[in-house]
Structure formats: structure tokens, C-alpha cells
Design a protein around this motif. Structure first.
Motif, PDB file in Angstrom:
ATOM      1  N   LEU A 131       0.181   2.639  -8.789  1.00 45.39           N
ATOM      2  CA  LEU A 131      -0.013   2.227  -7.396  1.00 45.39           C
ATOM      3  C   LEU A 131      -1.007   3.154  -6.708  1.00 45.39           C
ATOM      4  CD1 LEU A 131       3.750   1.612  -6.586  1.00 45.39           C
ATOM      5  CD2 LEU A 131       2.046  -0.085  -7.299  1.00 45.39           C
ATOM      6  N   VAL A 137      -2.121  -0.281   4.802  1.00 43.35           N
ATOM      7  CA  VAL A 137      -1.716  -1.362   3.900  1.00 43.35           C
ATOM      8  C   VAL A 137      -1.901  -2.747   4.516  1.00 43.35           C
ATOM      9  CG1 VAL A 137      -0.052   0.053   2.665  1.00 43.35           C
ATOM     10  CG2 VAL A 137       0.690  -1.247   4.681  1.00 43.35           C
ATOM     11  N   TYR A 140      -3.978  -5.314   2.685  1.00 39.80           N
ATOM     12  CA  TYR A 140      -3.629  -5.641   1.301  1.00 39.80           C
ATOM     13  C   TYR A 140      -2.224  -6.235   1.218  1.00 39.80           C
ATOM     14  CZ  TYR A 140      -7.297  -2.087   0.780  1.00 39.80           C
ATOM     15  OH  TYR A 140      -8.451  -1.347   0.883  1.00 39.80           O
ATOM     16  N   PRO A 142       1.125  -5.153   0.320  1.00 34.24           N
ATOM     17  CA  PRO A 142       1.790  -3.868   0.104  1.00 34.24           C
ATOM     18  C   PRO A 142       2.873  -3.942  -0.969  1.00 34.24           C
ATOM     19  CG  PRO A 142       2.629  -4.889   2.090  1.00 34.24           C
ATOM     20  CD  PRO A 142       1.505  -5.763   1.610  1.00 34.24           C
ATOM     21  N   VAL A 143       3.182  -2.793  -1.532  1.00 32.83           N
ATOM     22  CA  VAL A 143       4.246  -2.654  -2.520  1.00 32.83           C
ATOM     23  C   VAL A 143       5.301  -1.721  -1.951  1.00 32.83           C
ATOM     24  CG1 VAL A 143       4.814  -1.842  -4.846  1.00 32.83           C
ATOM     25  CG2 VAL A 143       2.651  -3.042  -4.439  1.00 32.83           C
ATOM     26  N   GLY A 154       3.773  -7.317  -3.002  1.00 34.61           N
ATOM     27  CA  GLY A 154       2.810  -8.224  -2.394  1.00 34.61           C
ATOM     28  C   GLY A 154       3.329  -9.066  -1.263  1.00 34.61           C
ATOM     29  N   SER A 156       3.981  -9.929   2.554  1.00 30.76           N
ATOM     30  CA  SER A 156       3.436  -9.563   3.852  1.00 30.76           C
ATOM     31  C   SER A 156       4.578  -9.208   4.796  1.00 30.76           C
ATOM     32  CB  SER A 156       2.618 -10.725   4.433  1.00 30.76           C
ATOM     33  OG  SER A 156       2.111 -10.392   5.701  1.00 30.76           O
ATOM     34  N   ILE A 165      -0.424   0.173  -2.848  1.00 30.01           N
ATOM     35  CA  ILE A 165      -0.750  -1.174  -3.282  1.00 30.01           C
ATOM     36  C   ILE A 165      -0.993  -1.148  -4.790  1.00 30.01           C
ATOM     37  CG2 ILE A 165      -1.758  -1.804  -1.053  1.00 30.01           C
ATOM     38  CD1 ILE A 165      -4.522  -1.418  -2.322  1.00 30.01           C
ATOM     39  N   ASN A 166      -1.068  -2.321  -5.395  1.00 31.99           N
ATOM     40  CA  ASN A 166      -1.307  -2.419  -6.829  1.00 31.99           C
ATOM     41  C   ASN A 166      -2.692  -1.884  -7.175  1.00 31.99           C
ATOM     42  OD1 ASN A 166      -1.123  -3.150  -9.534  1.00 31.99           O
ATOM     43  ND2 ASN A 166      -1.666  -5.288  -9.153  1.00 31.99           N
TER      44      ASN A 166
END
Length: 402
Positions: A131, A137, A140, A142-143, A154, A156, A165-166
Motif C-alpha cells: 500500500l 486519499v 483515490y 482508499p484502503v 476501494g 468511497s 491506497i493500492n
């Protein structure tokens, strides 16, 4: 029961690269020139230096232009999809070639992480993601990460500010294919990863390391100088006996190896800092007839397997089998390849394009220091104590100067 070691990487190279317009009209995105050579060459070499033995390229668009890669890199196998299948579909198309576990990478980005550090936390997970730490974030998917467990992928959430993020690098189990939907086209990011996260079968680790995606026009332009500079790394070159493992006369078997305190920590710290880790060792036992070169190579392979299981690796080993008073005629000679000559150090640095101003040679004898001087790099004398602690400041300095 311990998991089998990872020996394979799978790289996605089948995307259309539409964001780059005319540049990818006839050329697969990973083959676009970066700093005068195809981007994919950098990515393959970064994977291979970690000790990966086989790379599967999952190709689609203009796959014929990738065919020469296998000639340049014998470790590479090209697998072509007949129609666009998505990131997951391409993986399922290669099912018969997949190992039990493998590294999984996007072919249009470079994330400068220690692959073996990621692998070290992958036990028990179907997928383990590298990550990226980002300042915001909101741009993108987010994780959500709790410890080493990814709890959401992923989704939202409306979150803003710093997060992860990935990063497009993962360790996957072949069992992940059982989680794929039946549809022909499958996106592993949209259709698979969210489910794994919701079921607690995904792990992750956040890295604050360099990243670039050449599929974005601005970053493709930036990559022309950024990537060549990134891969011109500094290095820590280690003597072997007396530095990494305790001194034993003519050690050439695993049962003769006892690690020096902090040796594994030192090697991993070099890896994590984005520096090369090399070994350069005199092996006069070959010249004296006590063992052969195959024994040296087998021992080094065993050593690297031990390091990899602990999240570390040696990028390359160099050894000198010569001695001017050797019993075996073929090895009885005086050569610059044997320390205090600089031959091994120069060979390693030339082969990898090392930044010599950010390189040190760590040894336990004056002959090692003489070799460092002859090679034009800093010598660090280590004779006792914890190797990781002894090198901590030097590793930080070499990394910071990058």
C-alpha cells in the motif's frame, strides 16, 4: 507448516494505455521508452534482482511486440489473451502456469518496495497488498488497514487527508481464482479485492517509498529522468565469512553457517532503504581442492533462501575461487578478482550501474579495506558486535543522499 518459497512473479502488460493517446496507438504501454529503454526492462530487472526465478507476462494488445522480451530475459514467459479479459480475467487465463503463491504487479508502474518484506506478512492471506502512503486519499479508492489486515478496499468513504491506497504490487495465492465471478471479463480490483477485504482474507503493509505510474501523461514525462535516477542505487557490499556468518575455515555447507548477530537485520535494512545488497567473498577452498564452485553457489542459494524467508535478500553474490598457492592448477593464480584486489567489487558495481559515491564495503580484515580503497569506495571495518547496529547510521546516510 511453512509455506513454499515464492519463485514466480506475474506482470500485467495487456492494457490499452488510452490516457497516453497516440503514444500507445501501436505500442504496448510497458514498452514505451523511458530514459532511452523500454519501461518494462526496468520492471523486469527490479523483480529479478529480488531473486524471482520466473516471470509471467500477461499480454493482450500488440502482444507480438513483446515477443522479444523472452529472448532478452530467459526467465520470462509470455501468455497472450485472445480478447480483453480484464486484470482478473488475464490472471485466470494463465491459471495452468501459476505457482501456489506469486508476486503480482502492474506492468505500467514502479513501486520501489522490498518484495520479500511484503511476502513476510503474507502467511494465511489470499492476497497481500503493498500500500502507498498518500497525503490525500480523496483522489483515490482508499484502503482501510487495521494492523496488517485490510478491512475495506476501494470503497468511497468521503475520507480526506492522509491515508493508504493500492500500490499495484501484491502477493497472491493461486486460490484467489476460486473467488472470481463467472463472467469472462473480471477486474481483480473491482470484483475480487473488495470481497477478500470484507471476509478478512486480505493483508497489507503501507510503504513510504518512491512510486510512479507511466500511464499518466504528466508522470510519463517525469519518468524520463526519475526512473533512471531511482534505479541508480547505492550499495552495501558485504564480505561473507566473519561479517554475515561467523568465521569458520572453508565453510561451504549450511550446517557450518552461524549468523553474526544483527546480520539479517542489516541486510533487510539495506533492502528496505532502497540500496543494493551484495556479497563479495574470497573462496580459496576451491583452489585448495576442499570443495567446488558448485558448493559455493549452492550455499549462496541456501543463504538467500534463509534471508528471503525473513523479508530480506542479497541482490548478487561474487566470489573468488583463486589462490596463488592453490592445489588445483586451474585456480592457482594471482588475480585482481581476489581481495585485496578490487575485481569482485568492480564487477558487481559495473553490472548493476551502482552509484559509487553511495556505496560502502563492509569487511573484517585489512585486505577488505584495501579492496575498498582499490575500488574507490568507502571501507567499513567490522570486527565484533551487532552488524545491524554497527551499520544503521551508514545505511541511513547512504539512503538519504539518494
Amino acid at each position: 507448516m511453512s509455506q513454499a518459497p515464492i519463485r514466480q512473479a506475474v506482470v500485467l502488460v495487456g492494457g490499452l494505455g488510452t490516457r497516453l493517446g497516440a503514444l500507445t496507438k501501436e505500442t504496448p504501454k510497458p514498452l514505451l521508452p523511458v530514459g532511452g529503454r523500454p519501461f518494462l526492462h526496468y520492471l523486469i530487472e527490479e523483480v529479478l534482482r529480488h531473486g524471482v526465478q520466473e516471470i509471467l507476462l500477461l499480454a493482450g494488445f500488440r502482444a507480438e511486440k513483446l515477443s522479444e522480451i523472452s529472448a532478452l530475459y530467459p526467465q520470462v514467459r509470455l501468455i497472450v489473451e485472445s480478447s480483453p479479459l480484464g486484470t482478473g480475467g488475464a490472471l485466470r487465463n494463465a491459471a495452468e502456469f501459476l505457482d501456489e503463491r506469486f508476486f503480482f504487479l502492474n506492468g505500467d508502474s514502479l513501486f520501489d518496495v522490498n518484495l520479500w518484506d511484503l511476502a513476510s506478512i503474507s502467511s494465511g492471506a489470499t492476497a497481500t497488498l503493498a500500500l502507498r502512503k498518500v497525503p490525500d486519499v480523496s483522489r483515490y479508492g482508499p484502503v482501510a488497514l487495521e494492523g496488517e489486515v485490510v478491512t475495506a478496499f476501494g470503497e468511497s468513504t468521503g475520507a480526506v487527508g492522509e491515508g493508504v491506497i493500492n500500490g499495484g504490487v501484491a502477493v497472491l495465492s493461486r486460490d484467489v481464482l476460486a473467488d472470481f465471478p463467472q463472467a469472462e471479463q473480471v477486474s481483480i480490483e473491482r470484483d475480487v479485492y473488495p470481497r477478500l477485504a470484507s471476509e478478512g482474507r486480505m493483508k497489507g503493509r503501507a510503504y513510504d517509498r518512491p512510486f510512479i505510474d507511466i500511464g499518466v501523461p504528466d508522470d510519463f514525462e517525469r519518468s524520463q529522468a526519475y526512473i533512471p535516477a531511482l534505479v541508480r542505487r547505492g550499495a552495501v557490499i558485504f564480505d561473507r565469512d566473519g561479517v554475515i556468518n561467523a568465521e569458520v575455515n572453508y565453510a561451504h555447507r549450511p550446517d557450518q553457517i552461524e549468523w553474526v548477530p544483527g546480520a539479517l537485520d542489516a541486510i533487510k535494512a539495506v533492502n528496505d532503504a532502497g540500496l543494493y545488497a551484495f556479497v563479495a567473498t574470497n573462496q580459496a577452498g576451491v583452489a585448495h581442492g576442499y570443495y567446488g564452485e558448485a558448493d559455493v553457489t549452492a550455499l549462496h542459494d541456501w543463504m538467500n533462501a534463509q534471508f528471503q524467508a525473513r523479508g530480506a535478500h542479497i541482490d548478487a553474490f561474487a566470489y573468488s575461487p583463486y589462490h596463488p598457492e592453490g592445489a588445483v592448477e586451474a585456480y592457482r593464480k594471482l588475480t585482481e578478482c581476489r581481495k585485496p584486489g578490487a575485481g569482485m567489487l568492480l564487477k558487481l558495481m559495473d553490472a548493476f550501474g551502482v552509484d559509487r559515491e553511495r556505496t560502502i564495503f563492509v569487511g573484517d580484515r585489512e585486505t577488505d579495506m584495501a579492496a575498498a580503497r582499490a575500488a574507490g569506495v568507502e571501507g567499513v571495518l567490522f570486527t565484533d558486535g551487532d552488524l545491524g547496529e554497527a551499520l544503521a547510521l551508514a545505511i541511513a546516510r547512504l539512503s538519504a543522499r539518494g
